[in-house]
Write a protein that holds these residues in place. Structure first.
Motif, PDB file in Angstrom:
ATOM      1  N   ASP A 174      45.832  38.515  33.808  1.00 27.20           N
ATOM      2  CA  ASP A 174      45.156  39.814  33.931  1.00 27.20           C
ATOM      3  C   ASP A 174      45.823  40.873  33.054  1.00 27.20           C
ATOM      4  O   ASP A 174      45.150  41.676  32.389  1.00 27.20           O
ATOM      5  CB  ASP A 174      45.153  40.268  35.388  1.00 27.20           C
ATOM      6  CG  ASP A 174      44.300  39.360  36.271  1.00 27.20           C
ATOM      7  OD1 ASP A 174      43.315  38.797  35.736  1.00 27.20           O
ATOM      8  OD2 ASP A 174      44.622  39.213  37.456  1.00 27.20           O
ATOM      9  N   ILE A 175      47.158  40.882  33.050  1.00 21.40           N
ATOM     10  CA  ILE A 175      47.880  41.859  32.219  1.00 21.40           C
ATOM     11  C   ILE A 175      47.619  41.591  30.733  1.00 21.40           C
ATOM     12  O   ILE A 175      47.374  42.517  29.947  1.00 21.40           O
ATOM     13  CB  ILE A 175      49.389  41.818  32.531  1.00 21.40           C
ATOM     14  CG1 ILE A 175      49.640  42.258  33.974  1.00 21.40           C
ATOM     15  CG2 ILE A 175      50.162  42.696  31.559  1.00 21.40           C
ATOM     16  CD1 ILE A 175      51.094  42.187  34.391  1.00 21.40           C
ATOM     17  N   ILE A 176      47.665  40.331  30.361  1.00 23.00           N
ATOM     18  CA  ILE A 176      47.381  39.984  28.961  1.00 23.00           C
ATOM     19  C   ILE A 176      45.947  40.363  28.605  1.00 23.00           C
ATOM     20  O   ILE A 176      45.673  40.824  27.484  1.00 23.00           O
ATOM     21  CB  ILE A 176      47.630  38.485  28.725  1.00 23.00           C
ATOM     22  CG1 ILE A 176      49.130  38.189  28.794  1.00 23.00           C
ATOM     23  CG2 ILE A 176      47.070  38.044  27.385  1.00 23.00           C
ATOM     24  CD1 ILE A 176      49.494  36.746  28.544  1.00 23.00           C
ATOM     25  N   GLY A 177      45.024  40.201  29.548  1.00 27.73           N
ATOM     26  CA  GLY A 177      43.642  40.600  29.297  1.00 27.73           C
ATOM     27  C   GLY A 177      43.517  42.084  29.019  1.00 27.73           C
ATOM     28  O   GLY A 177      42.805  42.499  28.100  1.00 27.73           O
ATOM     29  N   VAL A 178      44.217  42.902  29.792  1.00 27.49           N
ATOM     30  CA  VAL A 178      44.190  44.361  29.568  1.00 27.49           C
ATOM     31  C   VAL A 178      44.782  44.696  28.199  1.00 27.49           C
ATOM     32  O   VAL A 178      44.265  45.548  27.462  1.00 27.49           O
ATOM     33  CB  VAL A 178      44.956  45.090  30.696  1.00 27.49           C
ATOM     34  CG1 VAL A 178      45.086  46.573  30.376  1.00 27.49           C
ATOM     35  CG2 VAL A 178      44.255  44.898  32.028  1.00 27.49           C
ATOM     36  N   VAL A 179      45.880  44.020  27.842  1.00 24.89           N
ATOM     37  CA  VAL A 179      46.516  44.264  26.545  1.00 24.89           C
ATOM     38  C   VAL A 179      45.566  43.885  25.403  1.00 24.89           C
ATOM     39  O   VAL A 179      45.440  44.623  24.414  1.00 24.89           O
ATOM     40  CB  VAL A 179      47.836  43.477  26.443  1.00 24.89           C
ATOM     41  CG1 VAL A 179      48.424  43.590  25.038  1.00 24.89           C
ATOM     42  CG2 VAL A 179      48.841  43.987  27.461  1.00 24.89           C
ATOM     43  N   LEU A 180      44.881  42.755  25.523  1.00 28.90           N
ATOM     44  CA  LEU A 180      43.955  42.321  24.483  1.00 28.90           C
ATOM     45  C   LEU A 180      42.794  43.295  24.319  1.00 28.90           C
ATOM     46  O   LEU A 180      42.398  43.625  23.193  1.00 28.90           O
ATOM     47  CB  LEU A 180      43.428  40.923  24.799  1.00 28.90           C
ATOM     48  CG  LEU A 180      44.431  39.771  24.683  1.00 28.90           C
ATOM     49  CD1 LEU A 180      43.783  38.464  25.116  1.00 28.90           C
ATOM     50  CD2 LEU A 180      44.931  39.649  23.249  1.00 28.90           C
ATOM     51  N   ILE A 181      42.240  43.757  25.438  1.00 29.55           N
ATOM     52  CA  ILE A 181      41.137  44.722  25.366  1.00 29.55           C
ATOM     53  C   ILE A 181      41.610  46.021  24.733  1.00 29.55           C
ATOM     54  O   ILE A 181      40.904  46.619  23.891  1.00 29.55           O
ATOM     55  CB  ILE A 181      40.549  44.970  26.772  1.00 29.55           C
ATOM     56  CG1 ILE A 181      39.878  43.698  27.301  1.00 29.55           C
ATOM     57  CG2 ILE A 181      39.556  46.116  26.745  1.00 29.55           C
ATOM     58  CD1 ILE A 181      39.363  43.821  28.721  1.00 29.55           C
ATOM     59  N   THR A 182      42.812  46.467  25.084  1.00 31.62           N
ATOM     60  CA  THR A 182      43.353  47.708  24.513  1.00 31.62           C
ATOM     61  C   THR A 182      43.556  47.575  23.011  1.00 31.62           C
ATOM     62  O   THR A 182      43.204  48.473  22.232  1.00 31.62           O
ATOM     63  CB  THR A 182      44.694  48.054  25.185  1.00 31.62           C
ATOM     64  OG1 THR A 182      44.494  48.160  26.602  1.00 31.62           O
ATOM     65  CG2 THR A 182      45.239  49.366  24.648  1.00 31.62           C
ATOM     66  N   ILE A 183      44.091  46.444  22.578  1.00 30.55           N
ATOM     67  CA  ILE A 183      44.330  46.229  21.141  1.00 30.55           C
ATOM     68  C   ILE A 183      43.013  46.248  20.364  1.00 30.55           C
ATOM     69  O   ILE A 183      42.887  46.932  19.338  1.00 30.55           O
ATOM     70  CB  ILE A 183      45.064  44.894  20.919  1.00 30.55           C
ATOM     71  CG1 ILE A 183      46.502  44.975  21.455  1.00 30.55           C
ATOM     72  CG2 ILE A 183      45.083  44.526  19.442  1.00 30.55           C
ATOM     73  CD1 ILE A 183      47.236  43.656  21.411  1.00 30.55           C
TER      74      ILE A 183
END
Length: 362
Positions: free
Chosen positions: A279-288
């Protein structure tokens, strides 16, 4: 074989971006199960998109040729070609993904493999072989045909690409400008590098052990090579475009790198706790990716604002005030026309030298 465990938010974000490549089927499928069709049928529908767009553009051109002005036929044909090139580049990643998806199989036993997107279809069976034939045709016509068309078009017009004195330069720039004007003259071919990278990332790598660490590692290496190429050559005419290309390449490298981490984490999570939170990696990917999207929009918004400010400056004051000033100027010009002053030093003034407002002798 393993699959990448990603956050549902990342999947929803990815499906929503399908509209950019005119992939309406992905959006319809994700919105309602009633609109879902078999993957192979979805492939056929997607393969029908380029011919339908071609017929639509040619139909519009034919209509304007019949009912429009004859002196504008050449301009309309050049506009049609320009629009076709733009749309072809836009749908290229989606078409590549669909074509290569037909070749994506998964072994369920030592001797049986099924289509990864539809386990009900056995690979290399009668039905699958028929679709492989369609995919091979799409591979030749779309996937390899478009880069070949781009190369032939640019190479055959090489002399008129950047030479403003060439007789064909205006036509070449208008029709093919989207393929080379953003690059320096010595890098007129760099759009082919972009197409090759898109083909590799959206289609070619999808058939290399899908969901495996090998696939993600090759994706990381591919984007790293492209990133280093952009940094080393700086092919764009504008430094800002080089910066945006660098930014988008970094985002893709990080996206594939995080995917590799999730694959490796899933492989070791059988007997231990995962090291990375999906989930955290998903948020980071969307932000990038959203950051890159905003960065790409910034020059467009800035250009529109600059154009609006320029028009406002040219327009001057309020329209009513400007209208009053124009009327005053017109009245002054009328008075000056009605009154003709005799030459300086003239001792006599003849009535024949007086003129009325129309310029005729009184």
């Amino acid at each position: 074989m393993v699959c990448v465990s990603v956050s549902p938010s990342v999947l929803a974000f990815s499906f929503s971006l399908g509209i950019v490549n005119l992939d309406f089927l992905s959006i319809l499928v994700s919105s309602s199960c009633r609109l879902s069709v078999r993957p192979l049928d979805r492939f056929l529908l997607h393969m029908a998109l380029p011919p339908l767009l071609l017929c639509a553009f040619l139909g519009a051109y034919t209509t304007t040729r019949i009912f429009g002005a004859k002196n504008l036929r050449k301009v309309r044909w050049q506009t049609t070609l320009k629009a076709l090139i733009f749309v072809s580049l836009l749908i290229y990643p989606g078409v590549a993904t669909r074509v290569f998806s037909v070749f994506r199989c998964k072994f369920v036993s030592s001797s049986i493999s099924v289509l990864q997107q539809d386990f009900g279809i056995e690979c290399y069976g009668n039905e699958h072989l028929m679709f492989i034939g369609f995919a091979a045709a799409g591979l030749c016509v779309y996937i390899f045909g478009l880069p070949l068309f781009v190369f032939i078009s640019l190479y055959s017009s090489k002399k008129s690409l950047f030479d403003s004195t060439h007789s064909n330069h205006p036509r070449t720039k208008f029709v093919l400008g989207s393929l080379y004007t953003q690059f320096e003259a010595r890098f007129w071919w760099f759009e082919l590098v972009n197409l090759a990278t898109k083909m590799a990332m959206t289609g070619g790598l999808s058939v290399v052990e899908p969901g495996s660490p090998v696939q993600m590692l090759l994706a990381v290496l591919t984007m790293s090579i492209f990133l280093l190429t952009v940094v080393r050559l700086s092919p764009s005419e504008s430094g800002e475009e080089d910066y945006l290309s660098f930014l988008s390449s970094v985002a893709l490298v990080l996206t594939t790198l995080f995917g590799l981490l999730l694959v490796m984490d899933d492989a070791r999570a059988i007997d231990r706790q995962p090291a990375f939170n999906a989930d955290i990696i998903g948020v980071v990917l969307i932000t990038i990716n959203c950051t890159v999207f905003v960065g790409e929009l910034h020059p467009i918004v800035r250009g529109l604002c600059a154009s609006a400010c320029k028009k406002k400056e040219e327009g001057g004051e309020d329209p009513k005030v400007q209208k009053e000033k124009n009327s005053e100027d017109e009245s002054k010009k009328t008075k000056q026309t009605l009154t003709k002053v005799a030459p300086v030093g003239a001792s006599q003034f003849s009535i024949k030298e007086a003129y009325n407002w129309s310029g005729e002798p009184i």
